[in-house]
Design a protein around this motif. Structure first.
Motif, PDB file in Angstrom:
ATOM      1  N   GLY A 327       0.801  -1.223   0.000  1.00  0.00           N
ATOM      2  CA  GLY A 327       0.000   0.000   0.000  1.00  0.00           C
ATOM      3  C   GLY A 327       0.830   1.266   0.000  1.00  0.00           C
ATOM      4  O   GLY A 327       0.388   2.307  -0.477  1.00  0.00           O
ATOM      5  N   SER A 328       2.039   1.166   0.550  1.00  0.00           N
ATOM      6  CA  SER A 328       2.863   2.376   0.670  1.00  0.00           C
ATOM      7  C   SER A 328       3.189   2.970  -0.694  1.00  0.00           C
ATOM      8  O   SER A 328       3.549   4.132  -0.808  1.00  0.00           O
ATOM      9  N   LEU A 329       3.059   2.151  -1.754  1.00  0.00           N
ATOM     10  CA  LEU A 329       3.389   2.643  -3.089  1.00  0.00           C
ATOM     11  C   LEU A 329       2.468   3.782  -3.521  1.00  0.00           C
ATOM     12  O   LEU A 329       2.897   4.703  -4.197  1.00  0.00           O
ATOM     13  N   ASN A 330       1.185   3.665  -3.159  1.00  0.00           N
ATOM     14  CA  ASN A 330       0.285   4.771  -3.515  1.00  0.00           C
ATOM     15  C   ASN A 330      -0.546   5.257  -2.319  1.00  0.00           C
ATOM     16  O   ASN A 330      -1.603   5.847  -2.480  1.00  0.00           O
ATOM     17  N   GLN A 336      -8.020  -0.421   2.397  1.00  0.00           N
ATOM     18  CA  GLN A 336      -8.375   0.204   1.111  1.00  0.00           C
ATOM     19  C   GLN A 336      -8.070  -0.734  -0.060  1.00  0.00           C
ATOM     20  O   GLN A 336      -8.825  -0.799  -1.024  1.00  0.00           O
ATOM     21  N   ILE A 337      -6.959  -1.432   0.066  1.00  0.00           N
ATOM     22  CA  ILE A 337      -6.606  -2.387  -1.016  1.00  0.00           C
ATOM     23  C   ILE A 337      -7.679  -3.469  -1.098  1.00  0.00           C
ATOM     24  O   ILE A 337      -8.156  -3.831  -2.174  1.00  0.00           O
ATOM     25  N   TYR A 537       0.809  -4.157  -7.522  1.00  0.00           N
ATOM     26  CA  TYR A 537       1.081  -5.492  -6.949  1.00  0.00           C
ATOM     27  C   TYR A 537       2.476  -5.956  -7.321  1.00  0.00           C
ATOM     28  O   TYR A 537       3.100  -5.408  -8.226  1.00  0.00           O
ATOM     29  N   GLU A 538       2.896  -6.944  -6.611  1.00  0.00           N
ATOM     30  CA  GLU A 538       4.151  -7.653  -6.953  1.00  0.00           C
ATOM     31  C   GLU A 538       3.748  -9.124  -7.016  1.00  0.00           C
ATOM     32  O   GLU A 538       3.178  -9.648  -6.061  1.00  0.00           O
ATOM     33  N   SER A 539       3.985  -9.772  -8.156  1.00  0.00           N
ATOM     34  CA  SER A 539       3.534 -11.173  -8.241  1.00  0.00           C
ATOM     35  C   SER A 539       4.712 -12.145  -8.305  1.00  0.00           C
ATOM     36  O   SER A 539       5.837 -11.745  -8.612  1.00  0.00           O
ATOM     37  N   TYR A 540       4.376 -13.352  -8.013  1.00  0.00           N
ATOM     38  CA  TYR A 540       5.369 -14.441  -8.029  1.00  0.00           C
ATOM     39  C   TYR A 540       6.005 -14.556  -9.411  1.00  0.00           C
ATOM     40  O   TYR A 540       7.169 -14.899  -9.559  1.00  0.00           O
ATOM     41  N   LEU A 541       5.207 -14.248 -10.434  1.00  0.00           N
ATOM     42  CA  LEU A 541       5.648 -14.392 -11.814  1.00  0.00           C
ATOM     43  C   LEU A 541       6.858 -13.510 -12.116  1.00  0.00           C
ATOM     44  O   LEU A 541       7.817 -13.942 -12.744  1.00  0.00           O
ATOM     45  N   GLN A 542       6.821 -12.262 -11.668  1.00  0.00           N
ATOM     46  CA  GLN A 542       7.925 -11.343 -11.962  1.00  0.00           C
ATOM     47  C   GLN A 542       9.226 -11.825 -11.343  1.00  0.00           C
ATOM     48  O   GLN A 542      10.276 -11.774 -11.958  1.00  0.00           O
ATOM     49  N   ASN A 543       9.087 -12.310 -10.099  1.00  0.00           N
ATOM     50  CA  ASN A 543      10.283 -12.791  -9.409  1.00  0.00           C
ATOM     51  C   ASN A 543      10.818 -14.047 -10.048  1.00  0.00           C
ATOM     52  O   ASN A 543      12.009 -14.240 -10.194  1.00  0.00           O
ATOM     53  N   MET A 544       9.870 -14.866 -10.430  1.00  0.00           N
ATOM     54  CA  MET A 544      10.222 -16.110 -11.115  1.00  0.00           C
ATOM     55  C   MET A 544      10.956 -15.754 -12.411  1.00  0.00           C
ATOM     56  O   MET A 544      11.934 -16.385 -12.776  1.00  0.00           O
ATOM     57  N   GLY A 545      10.475 -14.734 -13.095  1.00  0.00           N
ATOM     58  CA  GLY A 545      11.063 -14.304 -14.363  1.00  0.00           C
ATOM     59  C   GLY A 545      12.514 -13.915 -14.204  1.00  0.00           C
ATOM     60  O   GLY A 545      13.369 -14.341 -14.958  1.00  0.00           O
TER      61      GLY A 545
END
Lengths: 687, 257
Positions: A327-330, A336-337, A537-545
Motif C-alpha cells: 500500500g505504501s506505493l500509492n 483500502q486495497i 502489486y508484486e507477483s510471483y511471476l515477476q520474481n520467477m522471471g
C-alpha cells in the motif's frame, strides 16, 4: 553416368564416414536451435517479464550464430579434407581416363551438395523436433507449466540454418577442391607414405613434455591462488601458460609414449604395436590433439560451471505466496486495497489475504545498541572453528538494529506454507533470516545453539531467543530480503514499533490452475485483472522471471557452447582415428596374415582408441577442474562465492556426466573400427 | 617318414557360372619334413591361392589340407590362431613389415600376437639375427633399411616361433639380384642346417633353383614336377632344367620333356 557416379559416391561417403555425417546433422541442429531461441516457450515467457534482459540476450544471438558458423567451418573443413585426401587416388584415376578438371570439380560439388541437402532434410526436422522438445522440457522444468505452449517452428531460423550450413560447406569445399585441382595426376595417384615425419632428437620431446607439465602446473597455481583474475595481464599470462602448456605437452607426449613402449608389460598382446600406433598419430597430429584437448576443456568448463551457476540461480524456495500488495506505493491502507479488490470482485479469487507487518525498534534511542545477543555469540565463538562459524560471527555482529516481524502475520504465512505455527510467549523472540544470507550448515549451527534458549537484550529488556531460525519469505518480491530480523508476539511488536510499521498484504490465489494452463497462466490472468483494477502489486511471476532469466541465460549459452566444442573435438579425433586406421590398413592385413584374429585386432584397436581419446580427455579433465574454479570465482558475486564448494561439486558431477557422454562417443568409434576391421578379414585377391 | 603337409584334391573357385575362375582345380601333393619345395607357374596360375589356402587366409571349396595329420579346415578360434602363428611362418613378397615398428619389434610381433612371453623368443632372435646378418638394423625402422635387410627381418619374423612350415610368397620378388641371392642362400642354409621346411611360391627361376623339388601349376592343376638330383646335379644344371620347363609352359603338357 555422371549422376549415377555422384549418387553412388555421395552414398559411399555417408556410409564410410558416418561420424562426419553425424557431425553435419548436429551442425544443422545446432544452427537451428540457436536461431530459434526466441521462439522457445521460456523465452516468450521471459520476454513478457524481463523484456530488456531478453532483448539483450537476443541481440547476442547473431554473435553466437557467427561463432557457431566459424567453429563448425573448421570442423567441416577438417573432416572434408580427410575425406577428399582419402580419395586422391580415385581422382587421379578419373583424370587419367580423361575426365576434365572442371567436370571433376562439378562432380565433387554435386556430391557435396547432395550430402548437404540430405543432412538438411534429416537435420532440420530433427532440429525442429528437438527445439520443440527443449521448449517443452525447460518450460516444465522451470515450472512455467504451460503458459500456452506455442509451436516453436521458425521459418526464418530454418532459412538461416540452411543458408549458413550451405555457406560453410561451400567455402570449405572451394578451398579443398582448389588444393586438389592444383596437383598433378602423378601426385594424386601416389599413395602418401604413412608414418613419415621428420623427427627431432628424443631430448627435445622430453624437454617439451616437462615444459608442458610445468606450464600447466603454473597456470593451475595461478588459478587456485586467485592470480588469474587479479588483472588483465595476469589473466592473459594464465591463459597463455595453459594453452602453451597443453600444446607443448602434446608435442612432447611422443617421448612419454616412447617410454611406455619400452617399459610396461611387453608380453601383453600387441602391446608394442598399439603404442607405436598411438605414438605415430601423436607425432603426426600433436597440434590437432592439443586443440581438441583445449576444445574439450572449454566444453567441460562451460558445462560444469554453467550447470552449477544455473542450479544456484534455479534453487527455488518453497512457493507460498502468489501476490504482495504494498500500500505504501500509492498510500493505500490494507483495508483500502481490500476494498479495491472487492470492488472488482477480485477478493474472492484469493484463498488467503493476510497482513504481514514489519517494522523497526522505534522505542530505542541508541540504534547501535538496540539489540544484543551476547550469549548466542559467545556460544558460537566456542564452537569448533569452521568457515560457517566465522561467516555467522561476522554477519551477526551487525545485527544491532534488526527489523521486527509480527507473529500473527508470520503464522498465517507458515500455515499457508503448511508449516507448524510458531508459539512465542512473553519476552520471547524467534530469529528470522532470509535464505539468501544463510545455508543449511549455518542454519544447523545456529539452531543447535538456539536449543539452549540463549538470552538477548532488546532495547534494554531481557528476552529469550527460542524456536528454530525462520526462513519463509515474507513477501513475493525476491529483492526484498532481511538478513536478520526478530519475530515478536503481536503485543510486543506493537510496543516496540510504537504502531509505526509497514504492512504488506500477502495473497494466495484460490485457483492456482487456470483453464488455459498452470499456475503461471493463472497468475498472468490475475495480473491482467489487477492492472485493469489499477491495484499495484508484486507477483510471483515477476520474481520467477528474474530468476529464470539468469538460469536460462547461463545454462542455455554454456550448454550450447559445450555441446558445440565437444562435438567438434570428438568428431575431429574420431574421424582422424578412423581415417588413419584406413590409411594403415596394410598393417592390419599383415597382422591378419601373421595369425591375428578379429578379436585380437579389435582388442588392439580398442586400446588405441582408449588412448587416443583418453590422452586429450585426461588433460582436459585435469585442466577443467581448475578452469571451473577460475570461472566460478571470476563470475560469481562475492555473496554467492560462499556456495563455491557446493558449486564445485555440482561442476565435478557435470564433468563426470560429460565423461559419460565421451564414453558413448568412444564406444561408437570402437564399433565403427570393429566393423572396418571385419572387412579386412576378407582377403584381397592379389593375383 | 610321415609328410608334414598333405594336400588332397584341393579346389578353389572364384566367381559364378560364366565368370567362374578355377584358381585351384583338384591339386594333390605332399611336403616332407625338411623339404624345400618350390611352386612355380605363370601369373594367375593359382600359386598364391594355394599358399593362401594353406595359410588359412582363404578357405578352399573342396579337398583337404592336413598339417602334421591335422585337418586345418576344422580349426577355429584359438586353435586356428595358433596354427597361423606357430605352425606356419609367412614370408611376403613385399616384406609386409609394419613401418612404425623397429626391426626388433617386427620380429617379436608374432610372439606378442600369440601371447608368448618375450623372454622365450629373445635367444632365438639373437641366433636368427646373427645368422641373417641383421643385428645392425634391429633397432632401425623399415624406412631406414635396404630391401634385402627388410626381407631378412621378415624372414626372421616368420621363423621366430619355429613354425613347422615356412610359406614364402615370391620372397625375392621385390629384391635386386644380389639381395635375392643372399636371401635364398640364407633360406637354403636354414633348410639344411635347421631342417626348416620351406614351401616357396615363385616365378623367379634363379630363386627356384635353390629348391629340392618344384611343382609347376597351370590353370589350377599341377602340370609338371621337377626334382633336383642331389648331390649329382649342380644349381646351374637344375636352373637350366627349370628354364626349359618354364619355356615350354606356354605350349601345354605335350611339350614337356
Amino acid at each position: 553416368m555422371f549422376f549415377k557416379l555422384v549418387f553412388r559416391n555421395s552414398k559411399r561417403n555417408r556410409k564410410e564416414n558416418g561420424l562426419f555425417f553425424g557431425a553435419l546433422l548436429v551442425s544443422v541442429i545446432a544452427f537451428y536451435i540457436v536461431l530459434s531461441l526466441s521462439r522457445q516457450d521460456v523465452m516468450i515467457f521471459l520476454a513478457r517479464m524481463e523484456s530488456d534482459a531478453v532483448d539483450r540476450l537476443m541481440d547476442i544471438i547473431p554473435v553466437f550464430y557467427g561463432l557457431t558458423l566459424f567453429l563448425l567451418f573448421f570442423l567441416i573443413y577438417y573432416a572434408s579434407r580427410f575425406q577428399l585426401e582419402r580419395r586422391r587416388h580415385e581422382f587421379g584415376v578419373y583424370l587419367m581416363f580423361g575426365m576434365r578438371r572442371v567436370k571433376l570439380f562439378a562432380m565433387l560439388l554435386a556430391e557435396d551438395f547432395r550430402n548437404s541437402m540430405i543432412s538438411l532434410a534429416i537435420g532440420l526436422p530433427a532440429a525442429v523436433l528437438l527445439s520443440e522438445l527443449i521448449s517443452l522440457i525447460t518450460a516444465r522444468l522451470v515450472g512455467i507449466g504451460i503458459v500456452g505452449h506455442q509451436v516453436s517452428f521458425s521459418p526464418q531460423a530454418a532459412i538461416w540454418t540452411a543458408a549458413g550450413f550451405l555457406l560453410i560447406k561451400f567455402v570449405a569445399f572451394l578451398i579443398l577442391s582448389g588444393r586438389i585441382s592444383r596437383q598433378t595426376i602423378g601426385a594424386l595417384m601416389a599413395w602418401p607414405p604413412a608414418g613419415v615425419k621428420r623427427q627431432m632428437p628424443p631430448f627435445v620431446y622430453a624437454v617439451a613434455a616437462v615444459a608442458g607439465i610445468l606450464s600447466l602446473a603454473a597456470a593451475y597455481v595461478m588459478i587456485v591462488f586467485g592470480d588469474a583474475w587479479y588483472d588483465i595481464m595476469r589473466m592473459g599470462i594464465t591463459l597463455l601458460l595453459g594453452t602453451a602448456g597443453t600444446w607443448t605437452l602434446f608435442f612432447g607426449m611422443r617421448f612419454l609414449i616412447g617410454l611406455a613402449v619400452r617399459s610396461g608389460k611387453h608380453d601383453r598382446r600387441l602391446h608394442v604395436f598399439h603404442f607405436r600406433q598411438i605414438q605415430e598419430t601423436v607425432i603426426q597430429r600433436s597440434g590437432t590433439l592439443a586443440v581438441c584437448s583445449l576444445l574439450m576443456l572449454s566444453a567441460l568448463t562451460c558445462f560444469g560451471a554453467g550447470v552449477a551457476i544455473s542450479r544456484f540461480y534455479g534453487e527455488s524456495e518453497p512457493h507460498v505466496l502468489d501476490y504482495t500488495f504494498d500500500g505504501s506505493l500509492n498510500g493505500d491502507t490494507p483495508a483500502q486495497i481490500r476494498q479495491k479488490l472487492a470492488a472488482h470482485q477480485l477478493e474472492t479469487e484469493f484463498l488467503e489475504l493476510f497482513e504481514m507487518r514489519v517494522g523497526y525498534i522505534r522505542t530505542a534511542k541508541d540504534f547501535d545498541h538496540a539489540f544484543a545477543m551476547e550469549p548466542l555469540m559467545t556460544a558460537l565463538r566456542q564452537r569448533k572453528p569452521s568457515r560457517e562459524r566465522d561467516v555467522l560471527l561476522n554477519n551477526l555482529s551487525y545485527a544491532m538494529y534488526p527489523h521486527i516481524i509480527s507473529l500473527s502475520g508470520y503464522n498465517r504465512l507458515l500455515a499457508a506454507a503448511e508449516l507448524p505455527a510458531l508459539a512465542l510467549g512473553e519476552e520471547e523472540a524467534a530469529i528470522y533470516m532470509d535464505r539468501e544470507f544463510t545455508d543449511a550448515k549455518r542454519l544447523e549451527l545456529l539452531n543447535d545453539i538456539l536449543k539452549t534458549s540463549p538470552k538477548a537484550s532488546l532495547d534494554g529488556a531481557e528476552i529469550t531467543l527460542t524456536g528454530s531460525v525462520q526462513t519463509t519469505k515474507l513477501v513475493t518480491d525476491r529483492s526484498i530480503t532481511l538478513s536478520f530480523a526478530l519475530i515478536l508476539a503481536d503485543e510486543m511488536f506493537e510496543y516496540y514499533t510504537q504502531g509505526d510499521y509497514d504492512v504488506y498484504l500477502d495473497g494466495i490465489l484460490a485457483e492456482r490452475e487456470s483453464e488455459n494452463g498452470g499456475l503461471m497462466a493463472a497468475i498472468s490472468e490475475m495480473n491482467q485483472k489487477l492492472n485493469e483494477a489499477g491495484v499495484p502489486y508484486e507477483s510471483y511471476l515477476q520474481n520467477m522471471g528474474r530468476q529464470l532469466f539468469y538460469m536460462v541465460a547461463s545454462s542455455y549459452i554454456t550448454m550450447y557452447l559445450a555441446i558445440i566444442f565437444l562435438m567438434i573435438a570428438n568428431t575431429v579425433i574420431g574421424v582422424q582415428f578412423l581415417m588413419n586406421q584406413q590409411q594403415t590398413s596394410r598393417r592390419y592385413r599383415t597382422l591378419i596374415r601373421l595369425g591375428a584374429s578379429h578379436d585380437v585386432l579389435c582388442g588392439s584397436s580398442r586400446r588405441q582408441i582408449n588412448w587416443y581419446f583418453g590422452l586429450p580427455i585426461v588433460v582436459a579433465v585435469c585442466s577443467s577442474i581448475f578452469g571451473v574454479h577460475a570461472l566460478l570465482t571470476g563470475i560469481l558475486s562475492s555473496r554467492s562465492r560462499g556456495s563455491l564448494p557446493e558449486m564445485m561439486i555440482v561442476s565435478f558431477a557435470m564433468i563426470l556426466a560429460m565423461c559419460v557422454v565421451e564414453y558413448f562417443y568412444i564406444a561408437a568409434v570402437k564399433r565403427a573400427s570393429d566393423r572396418y576391421l571385419l572387412t579386412l578379414m576378407v582377403p584381397e585377391r592379389e593375383e | 617318414m610321415e609328410p608334414i603337409l598333405e594336400i588332397e584334391s584341393l579346389k578353389k573357385y572364384y566367381g559364378k557360372s560364366k565368370n567362374l575362375t578355377k584358381a585351384l582345380d583338384g591339386i594333390t601333393f605332399q611336403v616332407m619334413p625338411g623339404e624345400f619345395l618350390g611352386i612355380m607357374g605363370s601369373s594367375g596360375s593359382g600359386k598364391t591361392t594355394l599358399l593362401n589356402c594353406i595359410a588359412t587366409v582363404v578357405w578352399p571349396d573342396a579337398g583337404s589340407i592336413a598339417m602334421n595329420g591335422k585337418q586345418i579346415q576344422k580349426l577355429a578360434g584359438a586353435a586356428l590362431a595358433d596354427y597361423r602363428g606357430k605352425e606356419i611362418g609367412y614370408l611376403f613378397q613385399n616384406f609386409e613389415l609394419l613401418d612404425n615398428l623397429t626391426g626388433y619389434e617386427n620380429i617379436m610381433l608374432p610372439l606378442s600376437l600369440h601371447g608368448v612371453p618375450e623372454q622365450e623368443g629373445r635367444q632365438r632372435l639373437e641366433q636368427l639375427a646373427a645368422y641373417l646378418e641383421i643385428i645392425d638394423v634391429l633397432h632401425k625402422f623399415p624406412a631406414q633399411m635396404s630391401g634385402g635387410q627388410k626381407q631378412r627381418i621378415a624372414a626372421a619374423r616368420s621363423l621366430i616361433l619355429r613354425p613347422g612350415v615356412i610359406l614364402a610368397d615370391e620372397p625375392t620378388g621385390a629384391l635386386d639380384s644380389k639381395n635375392a641371392k643372399t636371401l635364398m642362400e640364407k633360406l637354403l642354409g636354414l633348410n639344411q642346417e635347421e631342417q626348416a621346411t620351406i614351401l616357396m611360391v615363385t616365378h623367379d627361376c634363379n630363386a627356384a633353383s635353390y629348391c629340392r623339388r618344384i611343382l609347376f601349376i597351370q590353370d589350377g592343376v599341377i602340370f609338371h614336377e621337377l626334382r633336383r638330383n642331389i648331390p649329382d646335379e649342380s644349381g646351374q644344371e637344375f636352373y637350366a632344367r627349370i628354364l626349359q620347363v618354364m619355356a615350354q609352359l606356354g605350349g601345354g603338357s605335350a611339350n614337356v620333356l
